[in-house]
Design an enzyme around this catalytic site. Structure first.
Site, PDB file in Angstrom:
ATOM      1  N   ASP A 129       0.837  -1.204   0.000  1.00  0.00           N
ATOM      2  CA  ASP A 129       0.000   0.000   0.000  1.00  0.00           C
ATOM      3  C   ASP A 129       0.873   1.254   0.000  1.00  0.00           C
ATOM      4  OD1 ASP A 129      -2.767  -0.995   0.174  1.00  0.00           O
ATOM      5  OD2 ASP A 129      -2.101  -1.853   2.076  1.00  0.00           O
TER       6      ASP A 129
ATOM      7  N   ASP B 192      -6.864  -5.139  -4.492  1.00  0.00           N
ATOM      8  CA  ASP B 192      -7.315  -4.633  -3.187  1.00  0.00           C
ATOM      9  C   ASP B 192      -8.392  -3.555  -3.237  1.00  0.00           C
ATOM     10  OD1 ASP B 192      -7.271  -4.848  -0.429  1.00  0.00           O
ATOM     11  OD2 ASP B 192      -5.762  -3.298  -0.162  1.00  0.00           O
TER      12      ASP B 192
END
Length: 1389
Positions: free
Chosen positions: A45, A167
């Site tokens: 991320d 995601d």
């Protein structure tokens, strides 16, 4: 449609490196086995629980153990050890930062791994962007940034072939379309609705072809796969330092030896997973969030897993493991030759369980969402001006523009723009944008100085009505820059401190302006540092495209009230000449809105939902999950707020309602600008109080009288519009557990409802969640503040504060009511004015008078520098084209993206920009990483899918699909190939065979070119009045081929884009314009033609039924009663024709009311037909239908209703009826049109050219004989079928036998001999001996002898009508007599 162009003056390419990557280097797997593609990966991320920097360096491990630099270090070391190992990496922002820190040896190692395909880039964007809250403009920029970085350094081996969105929390149709335009071969993601996943696993629909844009056709198709269990490894097989699964312990001497258990567990999981997929290949994701910080642990255990699983093959095991990548898995699927299902909807909203709808993040952190949208606006301004004035050195990395480009790329991440990060990470995201914006303001300032302006000052807090330079200066110059490629006239609002002001434009004229008091709630904003008490409002008229205008402003501390909008008592009506607003005296709120022909009752109000959650973190059951950053989970219905006061301000330029409510943390201004077609609703929400421990989610709801039923529309990333239905999903039957949150969808730019008469549209200035929870309603969520984490990882409630209190957010909606027919043109352009808003900058002029300012443009005022008051950066683009991107690409190269809205148009690029000359153009893919010619995407077979392909569903497939009529085209194709001998009849299948066999798609043109005509273009969508060659050409040649054996004079209809036209025939004569004349012989009949519809039996809920109430379906027509009348369509007469043509178009037939509808065209006349009527039998004999008899058949295999849809709505069908007796042949064998553009040829040049302008293929046959077939039969043989069209005694002349001379019947062929065959042409007629059956004494006459009327229009082929002949030049003539079969009524033939 996208037009991507790269203009360049100089192209310099470096020497290519040897590259052996690509699909050819993929492992192939083993036949007859389950091939398991192990994909080592990490999901990193770009900010979430830690900031970008903390994640990269591995800081703050008390929050999360994650360090990206260690992942890449470790992976590279492990890949080098074994050439079979592979690894994928996704986030270019992290990779590029790491790569720039490496030494030469490591760089060489990385380049070698990339070139060998062992380190593969997947996705390729600067970040893995969100899909719900992002605007398509920002998505393109961030994907382009990452993909260009990879391609520029690693060449073709750096090109990602697969999009990897594992995601993001739901997936949009426009995102898939963008990936397709960027050249991706496929897309994989993990998160879809829990119920949809179950259905897809059961139906083996986990992989599909996503038809992401019907305008693009196949170019918008993208193969899409859904991962089986998120993106984690199989249970028990996570071999990371962050995991607790045991490693593979393969020393048999050890007590904990576990190889057999590990292998059995993996094989069982793989086989069970394979049941959800269609091919002999499955992909196993081996990794998770921030995995591989110690890559040795992963690879050492995967090496063992591969070894021991594959060793079982010698004992008959059928599972085969191998290191692979998503692109290699995709290639294996492509090579499998399977047929894939299709999908046309999107995957929004995402639900992970029945009570967890991830629709809260559509609105979470609204101030941040607004700032990201504003920053994108300014990035486009910065790129445009730096390109036009060449301010940046493109070889210097990063440039000042790059800083904002990079910050915007990071902010598109699926935990950034979504608002689902921790608060300190959100602060970091905003700080990055702020610093990068200041960098780009330096670029804009330099560009404007080069344009001739003084140094500029920017006001970054205009959202709080704060601008120090305008508040503290009595004289200043305002510059308004327009980033759009067309002229606009925006309204400008500048905070000032004064009692009056004048505004002078670039021509020296004082223009109208008004001073509007700043609302009290704004003046009292926490942290606001401003002396301004009013806003100066004026219109910047006719701003040039990519240009600016200057306005001299003088503010006075004194003045009269005439310049101030006056406050009016009571409930007043506001009108600006286009829009009229009325208040409801009972509620004090907006009650009615009128514009043009639209007059809609509209009640707009603020409301709030109470969300689940406890500030004490009380444990909860799943059905009581708290509302949080991700999840919207309201306890019940929204609670209304009460308007406590309304103030009306009435000015010449601006009129306003100012509302306050019983919740004093909410206020609103509704305003009308002079002559604008919208009402602007400026809302302000906050600080939302949570001291009572209650989570609050605030909405603005519009309730109207529009009969929208359960349907509403939202945009997809600011481009396509998606049709939404309450409590419904197209792909599966929705289990309605959350009637509010489950009906919320992302709104990036607009949402609307409509009925037949009115449309209500709301445009937004940022991404928000929206819905329609009742007919006539729209609502948008503005702000939310929660009290407990929703337990999806972020670890804290959504509780934004600033200056010690809850955050206050201020934003705008543009509200439009209109006729539905007028809405598309407005809402196609207005959102661009909001997301590409004008940019303001200022220059103080304390010592300059207005006259000195005006004279400074000529340099006559010595003490003041030369100033430019107006600048135009480009020629205006057509209204249907939008300049999406203008930026520096490389030295002496520009990147230009043009976006098309409707009809094709030409754009001259050479002099498009006023400061630049374009010397050459090369077309690139959408991501601008490589030329378009170098993009070759996989083609996926979905035409024979278990879901019938949209182009072959039924005869209704003509709707929007442009089937020219397969039989017409096949007949033309066979005739021309026979006359010009284009096909080798020994080669099977020939090109004609392809169409003969499939009745389909392979259009033939060689027969036409054999006659020295130009290469032909065919228009396959004339049924939708679409033909690109005629629309885009101002000059073209139309060829009309007649497949009938007699001369005809058909009427030709060609779609063009123009106001007038001339048509010249083969003799050079200009044809007269169309005229009409009534002619119907002696017949005079009163005829009423109308559309009607029957309501069919049936229930959408599959309610059980009695036999007498059997539902209407694919087989059965079962109406409830009489037909209900409707409105008619187009009826036309052509000059001197004996028929009237009725062109009908039906659809989309609405079934949202759960009523089956069966539409008819009924002709009611004064003809006394009693109970008799006649229908044809397969286009030949005429039948007088007998009374109904016999039992119907039961068919249980068809489990679905007859419900054809296309482009998300019911199918639209367009067709024709001809009201005349003898024209069936002409309709069945219609002329064939083809075209040749002639852009550079005049009419005289065409007439004098050698191209053939007229061709006759055969001598006319007698009027009573029809050429049914002409085609190649075998080498040197033709198949000819001749049909006599009249029965004996039907006509005194035409019923007689007739002779046809075949020798010189055809102009390009000579017939030398003839042999008569049976109708099927499989054997000679003399070899056919059929049984004779005695039926003269039968009780029931055969159906073909029901009555004399059975012979009406009989047109029997006759046994003597079938001929074949050897086709050789100069043969002897042979005359064949064709005699109709004699028939007497009541007597057998």
């Amino acid at each position: 449609m996208w037009l991507m162009m790269l203009a360049m003056a100089v192209v310099v390419l470096g020497a290519p490196r040897e590259q052996i990557c690509g699909y050819d280097k993929c492992p192939t797997g083993k036949p007859d086995m389950l091939n398991v593609h192990l994909v080592p990966h990490t999901h990193d991320d770009v900010g979430w629980l830690k900031t970008v920097d903390q994640y990269f360096y591995g800081a703050k491990n008390d929050i999360q153990r994650a360090g990206v630099q260690y992942i890449l270090d470790s992976v590279i070391d492990e890949l080098v050890k074994d050439s079979s190992r592979r690894f994928i990496y996704v986030e270019t922002a992290f990779f590029w930062r790491w790569y720039l820190q490496q030494d030469k040896q490591t760089i060489a190692t990385v380049e070698n791994l990339v070139n060998e395909g062992r380190l593969e880039f997947i996705g390729g964007g600067w970040s893995m962007n969100d899909e719900a809250c992002v605007h398509y403009n920002a998505v393109i920029d961030q994907m382009s940034l990452g993909m260009r970085t990879l391609f520029d350094h690693f060449g073709t081996c750096g090109i990602p072939r697969v999009a990897w969105q594992i995601d993001p929390f739901g997936h949009t149709k426009e995102q898939a379309n963008l990936f397709a335009q960027m050249g991706f071969d496929g897309l994989f993601f993990a998160r879809i609705d829990y119920d949809d996943r179950k259905r897809r696993i059961n139906d083996t629909d986990m992989e599909m072809v996503w038809q992401a844009d019907h305008n693009q056709g196949a170019e918008g198709d993208l193969f899409t796969g859904v991962l089986y269990r998120h993106y984690s490894p199989p249970p028990g097989h996570c071999y990371d330092v962050n995991c607790n699964d045991p490693p593979i312990m393969d020393d048999s001497r050890l007590r904990d030896y576990n190889v057999e258990d590990k292998v059995n567990n993996f094989i069982d999981f793989a086989k069970n997973k394979s049941k959800a997929y269609r091919s002999g290949h499955i992909m196993m994701t081996m990794g998770d969030d921030f995995n591989y910080q110690d890559a040795n642990m992963w690879f050492k255990n995967m090496d063992k897993l591969i070894k021991y699983v594959n060793a079982r093959q010698s004992d008959g095991e059928t599972v085969n493991l191998m290191y692979s990548t998503p692109s290699c898995y995709l290639k294996a699927l492509h090579d499998s030759g399977l047929v894939w299902p299709t999908f046309q909807d999107d995957f929004m909203p995402y639900a992970s369980d029945p009570w967890a709808y991830w629709s809260g993040y559509f609105t979470s952190r609204p101030a941040q969402k607004g700032y990201i949208r504003k920053s994108n606006n300014f990035l486009q301004v910065c790129k445009q001006l730096s390109a036009m004035f060449q301010t940046e050195d493109t070889t210097a990395k990063p440039s000042r523009v790059d800083l904002l480009r990079n910050a915007m790329g990071i902010n598109q991440h699926h935990d950034a723009v979504t608002g689902t990060e921790k608060q300190h990470v959100a602060d970091d995201y905003v700080q990055r944008l702020s610093e990068a914006t200041e960098s780009c303001q330096g670029v804009v300032n330099d560009a404007l100085v080069r344009a001739g302006l003084p140094p500029q000052t920017f006001c970054n807090q205009l959202n709080t009505s704060t601008c120090h330079v305008t508040e503290r200066s009595s004289k200043f110059v305002a510059y308004v820059y327009n980033p759009l490629s067309r002229s606009v006239s925006p309204w400008v609002r500048i905070p000032v401190a004064g009692q009056s002001a004048i505004v002078v434009n670039e021509q020296g004229a004082t223009i109208d302006s008004e001073l509007i008091p700043i609302p009290a709630g704004v003046q009292d904003l926490p942290g606001r540092d401003s002396t301004a008490n009013v806003e100066l409002v004026f219109q910047a008229s006719t701003l040039p495209p990519l240009g600016f205008k200057a306005y001299y402003v003088r503010v006075f501390s004194y003045g009269t009230a005439s310049q101030h909008a006056s406050e009016r008592p009571g409930l007043q009506t506001l009108s600006n000449g286009h829009v009229t607003l009325d208040l409801d005296p009972k509620t004090l709120r907006l009650g009615r809105m009128r514009a043009g022909n639209a007059d809609v009752k509209v009640d707009q109000n603020f409301m709030w939902y109470e969300g689940y959650g406890s500030p004490n973190n009380t444990p909860w059951q799943p059905k009581h999950r708290p509302s949080g950053a991700y999840v919207f989970h309201p306890k019940g219905r929204a609670k209304p707020m009460k308007a406590t006061s309304v103030v009306t301000l009435d000015g010449a330029l601006v009129k306003e309602y100012r509302h306050t409510f019983d919740m004093d943390w909410v206020s609103q201004v509704t305003r009308l600008y002079k002559d604008e077609p919208f009402a602007e609703v400026e809302w302000m929400v906050g600080p939302i109080p949570i001291e009572d421990g209650v989570a609050k989610e605030v909405i603005s709801r519009f309730s109207s009288a529009i009969n929208s039923t359960d349907t509403f529309y939202t945009d997809s990333n600011g481009r396509q519009m998606m049709k939404r239905r309450r409590d419904h999903r197209d792909a599966w039957t929705l289990n309605v557990t959350e009637p509010v949150a489950g009906n919320y969808f992302p709104v990036n730019s607009r949402i609307f409802i409509k009925d037949a008469d009115s449309q209500l549209t709301v445009l937004t200035d940022r991404s928000q969640g929206g819905s329609s929870l009742a007919s006539g309603q729209l609502e948008l969520m503005l702000h939310r503040r929660t009290v407990q984490d929703d337990a999806f990882g972020v670890g804290e409630p959504l509780n934004e504060t600033e200056f010690g209190v809850g955050l206050v957010v201020r934003g705008r909606h543009w509200v439009v009511v209109s006729d539905p027919a007028d809405a598309p043109s407005y809402i196609a352009t207005s959102p661009k004015q909001m997301f590409m808003a004008p940019q303001l900058s200022f220059a103080p002029a304390p010592m300059m008078t207005m006259m000195q300012w005006l004279s400074s443009t000529t340099g006559q005022t010595v003490q003041f520098q030369l100033c430019v008051l107006q600048f135009t950066g480009m020629r205006p683009l057509p209204a249907n084209v939008h300049l999406l991107t203008l930026e520096m690409y490389k030295p002496n190269q520009l990147l230009i993206r043009l976006e098309h809205h409707s009809r094709p148009t030409r754009i001259p690029c050479s002099d498009l920009f006023t400061t630049l000359n374009v010397t050459s153009v090369e077309e690139f893919g959408l991501s601008a990483d490589r030329p378009l010619k170098d993009i070759n995407r996989f083609h996926w077979d979905h035409m024979r899918s278990n879901r019938l392909p949209t182009s072959f569903r039924s005869p209704a497939s003509w709707a929007y699909r442009g089937k020219n009529g397969e039989n017409d085209l096949l007949t033309v194709c066979k005739q021309l190939s026979a006359m010009f001998q284009t096909e080798d009849t020994t080669a099977k299948p020939s090109r004609v065979d392809l169409l003969r066999n499939a009745m389909g798609i392979n259009q033939h043109h060689d027969a036409v070119t054999a006659g020295r005509a130009w290469p032909q273009t065919f228009c396959n969508q004339l049924n939708t009045s679409t033909c690109h060659v005629t629309e885009r050409s101002s000059k073209f040649v139309a060829y009309v081929y007649n497949p009938l054996s007699r001369s005809v004079s058909p009427w030709v209809r060609i779609p063009v884009a123009g106001q007038s036209a001339i048509v010249v025939n083969e003799q050079g004569l200009t044809l007269p314009p169309l005229g009409f004349k009534m002619r119907a012989g002696n017949a005079d009949v009163k005829v009423d033609q109308n559309f009607m519809w029957y309501e069919g039996y049936g229930s959408p809920n599959n309610t059980p039924w009695q036999p007498k109430h059997r539902p209407s379906g694919a087989y059965v027509f079962h109406p409830k009663g009489r037909a209900k009348p409707m409105k008619a369509t187009v009826t036309r007469l052509y000059k001197d024709e004996p028929f009237a043509e009725v062109e009908w178009m039906v659809g989309p037939i609405p079934i949202e009311d759960s009523v089956a509808k069966e539409v008819i065209s009924r002709f009611s006349s004064a003809i006394n037909s009693t109970d008799n009527f006649y229908t044809d039998s397969n286009g030949r004999q005429m039948m007088k239908p007998a009374p109904p008899h016999g039992a119907g058949r039961t068919r249980s295999a068809w489990a679905k209703p007859l419900n054809e849809t296309e482009f998300g709505v019911g199918l639209v069908v367009r067709g024709r009826h001809w009201l005349h007796r003898d024209l069936a042949e002409q309709m069945f064998m219609a002329p064939q049109l083809s075209f040749a553009p002639a852009p550079m040829m005049t009419m005289m040049q065409w007439l004098s050219s050698t191209t053939v302008k007229q061709f006759t293929g055969m001598r006319p046959l007698p009027a009573n004989v029809h050429l049914l077939t002409l085609e190649m039969y075998k080498p040197n043989q033709l198949l000819i079928r001749l049909e006599h069209q009249f029965q004996a005694d039907e006509d005194p002349v035409l019923s007689k036998p007739v002779d046809v001379n075949l020798k010189d019947l055809f102009t390009t062929l000579n017939v030398t001999s003839v042999e008569e065959f049976g109708l099927s042409a499989d054997r000679p007629l003399k070899d056919i001996n059929r049984f004779h059956w005695d039926h003269m004494r039968s009780n029931r006459l055969p159906t073909s002898f029901r009555s004399p009327a059975s012979w009406a229009y009989r047109g029997k082929n006759g046994e003597n009508d079938l001929l074949t002949g050897d086709a050789e030049p100069n043969g002897d003539p042979h005359v064949c007599g064709i005699v109709p079969e004699p028939v007497n009524p009541g007597e057998p033939p």
